[in-house]
Motif scaffolding. Structure first.
Motif, PDB file in Angstrom:
ATOM      1  N   ILE A   1       2.842   0.924 -11.359  1.00 18.40           N
ATOM      2  CA  ILE A   1       2.285   0.413  -9.902  1.00 18.40           C
ATOM      3  C   ILE A   1       1.269  -0.640 -10.232  1.00 18.40           C
ATOM      4  N   ALA A   2       1.126  -1.061 -11.478  1.00 13.83           N
ATOM      5  CA  ALA A   2       0.218  -2.270 -11.915  1.00 13.83           C
ATOM      6  C   ALA A   2       0.687  -3.556 -11.220  1.00 13.83           C
ATOM      7  N   ASN A   3       1.836  -3.715 -11.045  1.00  8.92           N
ATOM      8  CA  ASN A   3       2.558  -4.862 -10.489  1.00  8.92           C
ATOM      9  C   ASN A   3       2.002  -4.965  -8.907  1.00  8.92           C
ATOM     10  N   ALA A   4       2.268  -3.755  -8.280  1.00  7.63           N
ATOM     11  CA  ALA A   4       2.001  -3.722  -6.899  1.00  7.63           C
ATOM     12  C   ALA A   4       0.425  -4.007  -6.790  1.00  7.63           C
ATOM     13  N   ASN A   5      -0.370  -3.223  -7.573  1.00  4.14           N
ATOM     14  CA  ASN A   5      -1.853  -3.471  -7.663  1.00  4.14           C
ATOM     15  C   ASN A   5      -2.356  -4.851  -7.697  1.00  4.14           C
ATOM     16  N   ARG A   6      -1.344  -5.682  -8.561  1.00  2.00           N
ATOM     17  CA  ARG A   6      -1.936  -7.142  -8.814  1.00  2.00           C
ATOM     18  C   ARG A   6      -1.562  -8.078  -7.360  1.00  2.00           C
ATOM     19  N   ILE A   7      -0.515  -7.575  -6.695  1.00  2.00           N
ATOM     20  CA  ILE A   7      -0.334  -8.204  -5.123  1.00  2.00           C
ATOM     21  C   ILE A   7      -1.367  -7.880  -4.238  1.00  2.00           C
ATOM     22  N   LYS A   8      -1.727  -6.520  -4.305  1.00  2.00           N
ATOM     23  CA  LYS A   8      -2.934  -5.927  -3.307  1.00  2.00           C
ATOM     24  C   LYS A   8      -4.082  -6.807  -3.715  1.00  2.00           C
ATOM     25  N   GLU A   9      -4.351  -6.989  -4.952  1.00  2.00           N
ATOM     26  CA  GLU A   9      -5.619  -7.448  -5.226  1.00  2.00           C
ATOM     27  C   GLU A   9      -5.822  -8.730  -4.924  1.00  2.00           C
ATOM     28  N   LYS A  10      -4.687  -9.624  -4.843  1.00  2.00           N
ATOM     29  CA  LYS A  10      -4.571 -11.124  -4.289  1.00  2.00           C
ATOM     30  C   LYS A  10      -5.062 -11.218  -2.840  1.00  2.00           C
ATOM     31  N   MET A  11      -4.459 -10.210  -2.368  1.00  2.00           N
ATOM     32  CA  MET A  11      -4.863 -10.041  -0.716  1.00  2.00           C
ATOM     33  C   MET A  11      -6.376  -9.553  -0.451  1.00  2.00           C
TER      34      MET A  11
ATOM     35  N   LEU B   1       0.905  -1.101  -0.107  1.00  2.00           N
ATOM     36  CA  LEU B   1       0.024   0.005   0.044  1.00  2.00           C
ATOM     37  C   LEU B   1       0.938   1.092   0.011  1.00  2.00           C
ATOM     38  N   ILE B   2       1.968   1.185   0.662  1.00  2.00           N
ATOM     39  CA  ILE B   2       2.929   2.229   0.873  1.00  2.00           C
ATOM     40  C   ILE B   2       3.593   2.679  -0.444  1.00  2.00           C
ATOM     41  N   ALA B   3       3.843   1.645  -1.083  1.00  2.00           N
ATOM     42  CA  ALA B   3       4.568   1.586  -2.371  1.00  2.00           C
ATOM     43  C   ALA B   3       3.571   2.307  -3.524  1.00  2.00           C
ATOM     44  N   ALA B   4       2.295   1.816  -3.445  1.00  2.00           N
ATOM     45  CA  ALA B   4       1.501   2.169  -4.484  1.00  2.00           C
ATOM     46  C   ALA B   4       1.273   3.577  -4.310  1.00  2.00           C
ATOM     47  N   LEU B   5       1.038   4.036  -2.944  1.00  2.00           N
ATOM     48  CA  LEU B   5       0.763   5.572  -2.512  1.00  2.00           C
ATOM     49  C   LEU B   5       2.129   6.329  -2.929  1.00  2.00           C
ATOM     50  N   LEU B   6       3.309   6.079  -2.963  1.00  2.00           N
ATOM     51  CA  LEU B   6       4.580   6.618  -3.196  1.00  2.00           C
ATOM     52  C   LEU B   6       4.384   6.801  -4.813  1.00  2.00           C
ATOM     53  N   LEU B   7       4.232   5.959  -5.590  1.00  2.00           N
ATOM     54  CA  LEU B   7       4.244   5.924  -7.056  1.00  2.00           C
ATOM     55  C   LEU B   7       3.020   6.722  -7.663  1.00  2.00           C
ATOM     56  N   SER B   8       2.118   7.030  -6.956  1.00  2.00           N
ATOM     57  CA  SER B   8       1.108   7.699  -7.393  1.00  2.00           C
ATOM     58  C   SER B   8       1.085   9.321  -7.044  1.00  2.00           C
TER      59      SER B   8
END
Length: 392
Positions: free
Chosen positions: A229-239, A9-16
């Motif tokens: 951030i697409a890769n980070a979102n995919r991990i987040k989506e699995k959880m 979540l932190i990585a996605a926020l920083l990238l956006s």
């Protein structure tokens, strides 16, 4: 697992952050202008044919001629290049006592003009605006003025101011020089009127084109960030999917329980309604609100049901047949519903469990309305009190 979720979540926020740090631009109506159109105009023209234009340019009383009604009609086609072509018809009246060709007119004289002109939009040089539209131009025409017909060379300068894409005002001044020497003088013709654009083709102004380029650059940058951030979102989506499935399972379980409750409630209510309906209605004699012996039996059985279901609440409605006036029947049904309620209260039913409504002859159960002959047994059907389950 919990810490990994936080890192994602932190990585996605920083990238956006670059996306949200930029102000989002949008094209608006202000960024577009009319590039080409047809234009229809209606207005007034004022003619100065005094022969001393430069000395009496604003001598309205003695030298300007006009009519009290619109006297100018124009139709033109205007192109993206700034070039415009227009045909103009004008009418006027030289007034008695005005200076015409250097002398005072002794009578009213008609003025007719037919002109064709080509113009150029000066905004092409000074920069486009949505509301101010200056132009210059020239052309040829034919004018019958002071009873002298003549061809003319014309020059025009003017501007339009726009209230919307379609409606505006047009102000112009034209110099008209007679072709040949036939005794006709040169004159000025001023005009003001309303113009209406149709067949419009719109495009972006210079500022609009610059904004569009900036928007496209922002979109490109946004896409780059979104890809990152697409890769980070995919991990987040699995959880999140695992959490969602668990919530859906719990929601379905609770919904099934609630449905069982609702179904059980509706089943009990339907059984209770059937039980009350089986008792029958409370019937009254003609023009009477007194309870008969059979009616009291019905009410006594209803009391038993009310005692069995302490939370049961009812709406008691009373009715009459159609005989008598509607006002009388309304009053009679009020007495009937009151006597029905009072009997139940007397038998120990709490008053707040009973809602009453008197309808008079409004809700007949058969076709025995006013003016329809019916035997007594059919009229009796309508002289009743009914019981409707509200809650239990």
């Amino acid at each position: 697992m919990k810490n990994s979720k936080h890192y994602v979540l932190i990585a996605a926020l920083l990238l956006s952050i670059p996306i949200f740090a930029q102000e989002e631009l949008k094209l608006t109506k202000k960024d577009s202008i009319v590039k080409s159109s047809w234009m229809l105009g209606l207005g007034y023209n004022f003619v100065d044919d005094s022969g001393d234009v430069t000395d009496g340019l604003f001598n309205f009383d003695e030298e300007w001629n006009s009519t009290p009604y619109p006297n100018r009609l124009s139709l033109g086609r205007y192109f993206k290049s700034g070039i415009g072509l227009a045909a103009i018809a004008t009418y006027n009246t030289y007034k008695e006592g005005k200076i015409i060709d250097g002398v005072v007119a002794t009578d009213d004289i008609d003025y007719l003009g037919f002109d064709a002109r080509i113009t150029y939009d000066l905004n092409k040089l000074i920069g486009e605006t949505a509301w101010f539209d200056p132009y210059v131009g020239g052309g040829l025409g034919y004018t019958d003025a002071n009873n002298i017909g003549r061809g003319t060379y014309n020059a025009v300068v003017g501007f339009r101011t726009w209230f919307s894409d379609r409606v505006g005002l047009d102000f112009s001044s034209s110099g008209k020089w007679a072709i040949g020497n036939n005794g006709a003088t040169n004159h000025l013709q001023h005009a003001v009127g309303v113009v209406y654009q149709f067949g419009i083709e719109k495009g972006l102004s210079k500022k609009g084109e610059e904004k569009l380029a900036l928007i496209q650059a922002q979109e490109k940058e946004k896409q780059r960030v979104m890809d990152s951030i697409a890769n980070a979102n995919r991990i987040k989506e699995k959880m999140l999917l695992a959490e969602k499935l668990a919530k859906e399972k719990e929601t379905a379980r609770l919904a099934a329980i609630e449905k069982e409750k609702v179904d059980a409630y509706n089943k009990r209510k339907k059984e209770l309604e059937s039980k009350i309906n089986d008792l029958g209605y409370v019937y009254f004699n003609l023009n009477s609100s007194y309870l008969t012996k059979s009616s009291k039996t019905v009410l006594n059985n209803l009391v038993v049901i009310l005692d069995e279901f302490p939370s049961l609440t009812l709406r008691v409605t009373s009715h009459t047949d159609s005989r008598g006036t509607s006002t009388y029947n309304k009053w009679l049904s009020e007495r009937r519903v009151t006597s029905t309620k009072d009997y139940l209260v007397k038998k120990g039913v709490s008053e707040d469990r009973l809602e009453i409504q008197a309808y008079g002859e409004e809700k007949l159960l058969n076709d025995c309305s006013d003016g329809v002959y019916c035997p007594e047994d059919k009229h009796k059907v309508n002289r009743r009190s009914e019981f409707i389950v509200l809650d239990f």
